[in-house]
Write a protein that holds these residues in place. Sequence first.
Motif, short mmCIF file in Angstrom:
data_model
loop_
_atom_site.label_atom_id
_atom_site.label_comp_id
_atom_site.label_asym_id
_atom_site.label_seq_id
_atom_site.Cartn_x
_atom_site.Cartn_y
_atom_site.Cartn_z
N ALA A 45 20.73 11.18 -25.40
CA ALA A 45 21.37 12.40 -24.93
C ALA A 45 21.46 13.44 -26.05
CB ALA A 45 22.76 12.09 -24.38
N CYS A 46 21.79 13.01 -27.23
CA CYS A 46 21.90 13.92 -28.37
C CYS A 46 20.55 14.55 -28.71
CB CYS A 46 22.47 13.16 -29.56
SG CYS A 46 22.68 14.16 -31.03
N ALA A 47 19.54 13.72 -28.85
CA ALA A 47 18.21 14.23 -29.20
C ALA A 47 17.68 15.16 -28.10
CB ALA A 47 17.24 13.08 -29.43
N LEU A 48 17.85 14.77 -26.85
CA LEU A 48 17.38 15.60 -25.74
C LEU A 48 18.08 16.96 -25.73
CD1 LEU A 48 15.64 15.88 -23.21
CD2 LEU A 48 17.48 14.77 -21.92
N LEU A 52 16.07 20.58 -25.93
CA LEU A 52 16.19 21.56 -24.86
C LEU A 52 16.81 22.86 -25.34
CD1 LEU A 52 17.32 19.20 -21.97
CD2 LEU A 52 15.02 20.11 -22.42
N ALA A 53 17.69 22.77 -26.33
CA ALA A 53 18.35 23.98 -26.85
C ALA A 53 17.37 24.92 -27.56
CB ALA A 53 19.48 23.58 -27.80
N LEU A 54 16.18 24.43 -27.87
CA LEU A 54 15.18 25.28 -28.52
C LEU A 54 14.53 26.28 -27.57
CD1 LEU A 54 13.41 22.56 -30.69
CD2 LEU A 54 14.99 24.34 -31.49
N VAL A 55 14.72 26.08 -26.28
CA VAL A 55 14.09 26.94 -25.27
C VAL A 55 15.07 28.05 -24.89
CG1 VAL A 55 13.07 27.01 -22.96
CG2 VAL A 55 12.77 24.98 -24.40
N PRO A 56 14.73 29.31 -25.17
CA PRO A 56 15.66 30.41 -24.92
C PRO A 56 16.09 30.54 -23.46
CG PRO A 56 13.84 31.17 -26.30
CD PRO A 56 13.50 29.77 -25.83
N GLN A 61 23.64 21.97 -20.64
CA GLN A 61 24.97 21.49 -20.29
C GLN A 61 25.02 19.99 -20.56
OE1 GLN A 61 27.25 23.74 -19.17
NE2 GLN A 61 25.67 25.32 -19.33
N THR A 62 26.17 19.50 -20.94
CA THR A 62 26.34 18.06 -21.17
C THR A 62 27.66 17.59 -20.59
OG1 THR A 62 27.41 18.37 -23.32
CG2 THR A 62 25.00 18.13 -23.33
N THR A 71 30.03 4.31 -20.82
CA THR A 71 30.06 5.76 -20.73
C THR A 71 28.63 6.23 -20.51
OG1 THR A 71 31.97 5.94 -22.20
CG2 THR A 71 30.62 7.91 -21.92
N TYR A 72 28.45 7.07 -19.51
CA TYR A 72 27.13 7.67 -19.26
C TYR A 72 27.16 9.10 -19.77
CZ TYR A 72 25.65 3.73 -16.49
OH TYR A 72 25.27 2.47 -16.09
N TYR A 73 26.01 9.52 -20.30
CA TYR A 73 25.88 10.85 -20.84
C TYR A 73 24.88 11.61 -19.97
CZ TYR A 73 28.12 8.48 -24.65
OH TYR A 73 29.01 7.74 -25.38
N GLN A 74 25.29 12.78 -19.53
CA GLN A 74 24.43 13.61 -18.72
C GLN A 74 24.03 14.85 -19.51
OE1 GLN A 74 26.95 14.36 -15.31
NE2 GLN A 74 25.92 12.74 -14.15
N VAL A 75 22.76 15.20 -19.40
CA VAL A 75 22.23 16.42 -20.01
C VAL A 75 21.43 17.12 -18.93
CG1 VAL A 75 20.74 17.38 -21.82
CG2 VAL A 75 22.02 15.26 -22.26
N TRP A 76 21.71 18.39 -18.71
CA TRP A 76 20.94 19.13 -17.73
C TRP A 76 20.80 20.58 -18.19
CZ3 TRP A 76 26.01 17.90 -17.14
CH2 TRP A 76 26.90 18.91 -16.77
N VAL A 77 19.85 21.26 -17.58
CA VAL A 77 19.62 22.66 -17.95
C VAL A 77 19.81 23.56 -16.74
CG1 VAL A 77 18.05 22.15 -19.84
CG2 VAL A 77 17.11 22.56 -17.57
N GLU A 78 20.28 24.75 -17.04
CA GLU A 78 20.28 25.85 -16.09
C GLU A 78 19.29 26.86 -16.64
OE1 GLU A 78 24.35 27.06 -15.99
OE2 GLU A 78 24.99 25.21 -15.01
#
Length: 84
Positions: A45-48, A52-56, A61-62, A71-78
């Motif tokens: 989750a951290c690496a992903l 993803l944060a490199l893309v303007p 969101q996490t 504990t599950y970690y979610q990572v998604w983009v808008e």
Amino acid sequence: MPIRWKEETIVFETFREADVWADALANEIYGRTINGYCTPDYKIACALTFYLALVPEFRVQTAEIPFEDLTYYQVWVEIVELHA
């Protein structure tokens, strides 16, 4: 836009393994086949998140979701439109 999740339960021992895995996942999100990932491995989750944060155009969101003894970690983009 609804989130298209990919969910896996793999947990790596090293950050390097998780980083390689996250790089491949980022490609799926860049290609827009998915826009969210759920994992019990915080290293993935951290690496992903950083990839993803490199893309303007991506707003990353996490979330941490406690479930029973894990504990599950979610990572998604808008995706946002950038104006010139």
